[in-house]
Design a protein around this motif. Structure first.
Motif, PDB file in Angstrom:
ATOM      1  N   CYS A 144      43.083  57.881  41.174  1.00  0.00           N
ATOM      2  CA  CYS A 144      43.208  56.744  40.264  1.00  0.00           C
ATOM      3  C   CYS A 144      43.823  55.527  40.951  1.00  0.00           C
ATOM      4  O   CYS A 144      43.556  54.396  40.550  1.00  0.00           O
ATOM      5  N   SER A 145      44.648  55.728  41.979  1.00  0.00           N
ATOM      6  CA  SER A 145      45.230  54.574  42.678  1.00  0.00           C
ATOM      7  C   SER A 145      44.144  53.696  43.273  1.00  0.00           C
ATOM      8  O   SER A 145      44.165  52.469  43.125  1.00  0.00           O
ATOM      9  N   ASN A 146      43.178  54.313  43.929  1.00  0.00           N
ATOM     10  CA  ASN A 146      42.120  53.531  44.555  1.00  0.00           C
ATOM     11  C   ASN A 146      41.157  52.946  43.533  1.00  0.00           C
ATOM     12  O   ASN A 146      40.646  51.833  43.712  1.00  0.00           O
ATOM     13  N   TRP A 147      40.915  53.656  42.435  1.00  0.00           N
ATOM     14  CA  TRP A 147      40.050  53.070  41.407  1.00  0.00           C
ATOM     15  C   TRP A 147      40.752  51.933  40.687  1.00  0.00           C
ATOM     16  O   TRP A 147      40.115  50.948  40.289  1.00  0.00           O
ATOM     17  N   LYS A 148      42.056  52.024  40.544  1.00  0.00           N
ATOM     18  CA  LYS A 148      42.795  50.882  39.984  1.00  0.00           C
ATOM     19  C   LYS A 148      42.709  49.690  40.931  1.00  0.00           C
ATOM     20  O   LYS A 148      42.616  48.533  40.482  1.00  0.00           O
ATOM     21  N   ARG A 149      42.749  49.954  42.213  1.00  0.00           N
ATOM     22  CA  ARG A 149      42.585  48.860  43.191  1.00  0.00           C
ATOM     23  C   ARG A 149      41.223  48.189  43.022  1.00  0.00           C
ATOM     24  O   ARG A 149      41.114  46.955  43.063  1.00  0.00           O
ATOM     25  N   ILE A 150      40.196  49.008  42.847  1.00  0.00           N
ATOM     26  CA  ILE A 150      38.853  48.461  42.638  1.00  0.00           C
ATOM     27  C   ILE A 150      38.827  47.570  41.391  1.00  0.00           C
ATOM     28  O   ILE A 150      38.250  46.474  41.397  1.00  0.00           O
ATOM     29  N   MET A 151      39.467  48.017  40.329  1.00  0.00           N
ATOM     30  CA  MET A 151      39.473  47.231  39.088  1.00  0.00           C
ATOM     31  C   MET A 151      40.213  45.911  39.267  1.00  0.00           C
ATOM     32  O   MET A 151      39.823  44.887  38.697  1.00  0.00           O
ATOM     33  N   ILE A 152      41.273  45.909  40.060  1.00  0.00           N
ATOM     34  CA  ILE A 152      41.996  44.663  40.337  1.00  0.00           C
ATOM     35  C   ILE A 152      41.107  43.703  41.121  1.00  0.00           C
ATOM     36  O   ILE A 152      41.065  42.494  40.843  1.00  0.00           O
ATOM     37  N   ILE A 153      40.381  44.227  42.106  1.00  0.00           N
ATOM     38  CA  ILE A 153      39.471  43.378  42.894  1.00  0.00           C
ATOM     39  C   ILE A 153      38.405  42.769  41.988  1.00  0.00           C
ATOM     40  O   ILE A 153      38.133  41.562  42.034  1.00  0.00           O
ATOM     41  N   LEU A 154      37.786  43.589  41.163  1.00  0.00           N
ATOM     42  CA  LEU A 154      36.685  43.112  40.330  1.00  0.00           C
ATOM     43  C   LEU A 154      37.152  42.119  39.274  1.00  0.00           C
ATOM     44  O   LEU A 154      36.457  41.150  38.972  1.00  0.00           O
ATOM     45  N   SER A 155      38.320  42.347  38.708  1.00  0.00           N
ATOM     46  CA  SER A 155      38.820  41.440  37.676  1.00  0.00           C
ATOM     47  C   SER A 155      39.440  40.178  38.266  1.00  0.00           C
ATOM     48  O   SER A 155      39.749  39.241  37.533  1.00  0.00           O
ATOM     49  N   GLU A 156      39.628  40.142  39.589  1.00  0.00           N
ATOM     50  CA  GLU A 156      40.229  39.005  40.282  1.00  0.00           C
ATOM     51  C   GLU A 156      41.596  38.655  39.691  1.00  0.00           C
ATOM     52  O   GLU A 156      41.947  37.486  39.520  1.00  0.00           O
ATOM     53  N   SER A 157      42.364  39.664  39.380  1.00  0.00           N
ATOM     54  CA  SER A 157      43.667  39.454  38.755  1.00  0.00           C
ATOM     55  C   SER A 157      44.802  39.345  39.758  1.00  0.00           C
ATOM     56  O   SER A 157      45.954  39.195  39.373  1.00  0.00           O
ATOM     57  N   LEU A 158      44.494  39.403  41.059  1.00  0.00           N
ATOM     58  CA  LEU A 158      45.520  39.262  42.085  1.00  0.00           C
ATOM     59  C   LEU A 158      45.054  38.242  43.116  1.00  0.00           C
ATOM     60  O   LEU A 158      43.962  38.372  43.675  1.00  0.00           O
ATOM     61  N   LEU A 159      45.869  37.217  43.336  1.00  0.00           N
ATOM     62  CA  LEU A 159      45.526  36.161  44.283  1.00  0.00           C
ATOM     63  C   LEU A 159      46.300  36.332  45.581  1.00  0.00           C
ATOM     64  O   LEU A 159      47.440  36.794  45.586  1.00  0.00           O
TER      65      LEU A 159
END
Length: 415
Positions: free
Chosen positions: A176-191
């Protein structure tokens, strides 16, 4: 253009009629895709001034911005107001940042066909879920309730990405850590350097598991109020929903190794001390995890299983998410998942899923072999657990075994 301005004015004024209209027509116009990665009707490219400097954290939209996204779908091409805001002008950013960031509208889709056996694998897993949910011999709490009956606090594992129309139910100890990372990338929620982060492994672990980085279903009530449940069901109908699972017993071994064989102060105080007092004849266990490890004291795997089987455990609090059953985390009989990944076939499933989501050229799933728990270790780990306790444990997790196609571990249960 005049019509769309009137829409925006009515929205800003908070017209109750407008909000009602949005809810009524939401299903028909597909407004649940609030932040699509391509505009509805792309007009001529018009330069946009750089916005003010934003903090390098999550940029969760407000309720009004959600409504703005709905209204923007009615804007005519060429008005200078595309439905999806153009990425910030990065001309003043570092060259490294410019090389890393590719505006969403220029992303190309990989159209390599998915192998027939992978498509069939998913069809079998989805069909099995449907059959097990309809099978009266598979019984577990909450199986027959409706989605409306699920308490809000039990919807905290469903992460929503409105940009790409994705809902991910995360299961701890299943990558789940890596899938959460994927979701952060896709949502562009981290600059980073003013542009969205593109490298999953560059996201710090503390941010990966920071709840503020993810927009989950249980947060809908705070944002949407009485419309929350309706919007959840709209998104469940329109979005692609996925989860990843693994052999339930192996998941328990992994949880034990990670939380009790490694120094974890929080889990030691909340759980390990309880196990030591109840099952290890330690009425006054060490006060801290460092002190406990210093004298070689920690709960055994057998103590952990006793804790799971003890009726007193759930009388005090629900199972921690790291060993809570998947059917309690993700509600597979209320939510029709489009994709069911298995950790045992993680690389193939991840590649298939990202291609199905049409983002396989945007991000790659980061593979990791650190501290992997192998299924072949089950016999060794359960050798210290009495056979009767193993059978009771199987009953506790049997729904997960049957829902997701894992064989009954006969060699462990019949010794």
């Amino acid at each position: 253009m005049g019509t769309s301005r009137m829409f925006r004015i009515f929205v800003v004024l908070g017209s109750a009629f407008m909000i009602l209209l949005i809810i009524i027509y939401w299903d028909d116009v597909g407004a649940s895709h609030l932040y699509l990665h391509t505009p509805v009707s792309p007009g001529p490219k018009i330069p946009h001034p750089a916005p003010p400097q934003r903090p390098q954290t999550s940029r969760t939209p407000s309720f009004l911005s959600d409504i703005d996204a709905f209204v923007n779908q009615f804007l005519e091409p060429g008005t200078g107001e595309p439905t999806d805001p153009a990425p910030a002008d990065t001309s003043n950013q570092s060259e490294k940042a410019e090389e890393r960031y590719i505006p969403r509208r220029e992303w190309k889709i990989h159209l390599t066909p998915v192998a027939a056996e992978l498509r069939e694998r998913q069809e079998q897993r989805r069909r099995l879920l449907q059959e097990m949910c309809a099978n009266d011999s598979v019984v577990f709490p909450g199986k027959n309730r409706s989605f409306d009956d699920i308490p809000n606090k039990e919807l905290d594992h469903l992460i929503v990405d409105d940009r790409h129309g994705i809902i991910y139910c995360y299961v701890p100890k299943v990558a789940c850590s890596n899938w959460k990372r994927i979701m952060i990338i896709l949502s562009e929620s981290l600059l980073r350097d003013g542009v969205p982060q593109r490298d999953p492994l560059a996201i710090p672990r503390d941010l990966v598991h920071n709840s503020s980085m993810h927009f989950t279903f249980n947060k809908f009530w705070k944002r949407y109020g009485k419309f929350a449940k309706h919007l959840m069901k709209v998104k469940l109908k329109k979005y692609t929903k996925f989860l990843f699972v693994r052999d339930p017993f192996v998941r328990l071994i992994s949880a034990y190794r990670n939380k009790f064989e490694l120094r974890n102060e929080d889990f030691y105080r909340r759980f390990a001390q309880v196990m030591l007092r109840r099952y290890a004849n330690q009425p006054t266990p060490p006060a801290s995890v460092d002190e406990a490890f210093g004298v070689g004291v920690h709960p055994s795997f057998s103590h952990f299983i006793q804790y799971l089987l003890d009726p007193q455990t759930e009388k005090e609090m629900p199972f921690n998410e790291h060993w809570r059953q998947v059917y309690r985390l993700c509600h597979p009989c209320q939510i029709q998942y489009d994709f069911v990944g298995h950790l045992e076939t993680a690389e193939e499933d991840a590649e298939h899923l990202l291609r199905q989501l049409r983002v396989d050229n945007v991000v790659e799933f980061p593979t990791s072999h650190r501290n992997l728990t192998a299924s072949s270790w089950e016999a060794d780990w359960f050798s210290t657990v009495p056979v009767e306790a193993r059978r009771e444990l199987y009953k506790l997790y049997e729904p997960d075994f049957r829902l997701f196609g894992y064989d009954r571990p006969e060699s462990i249960l019949n010794e």
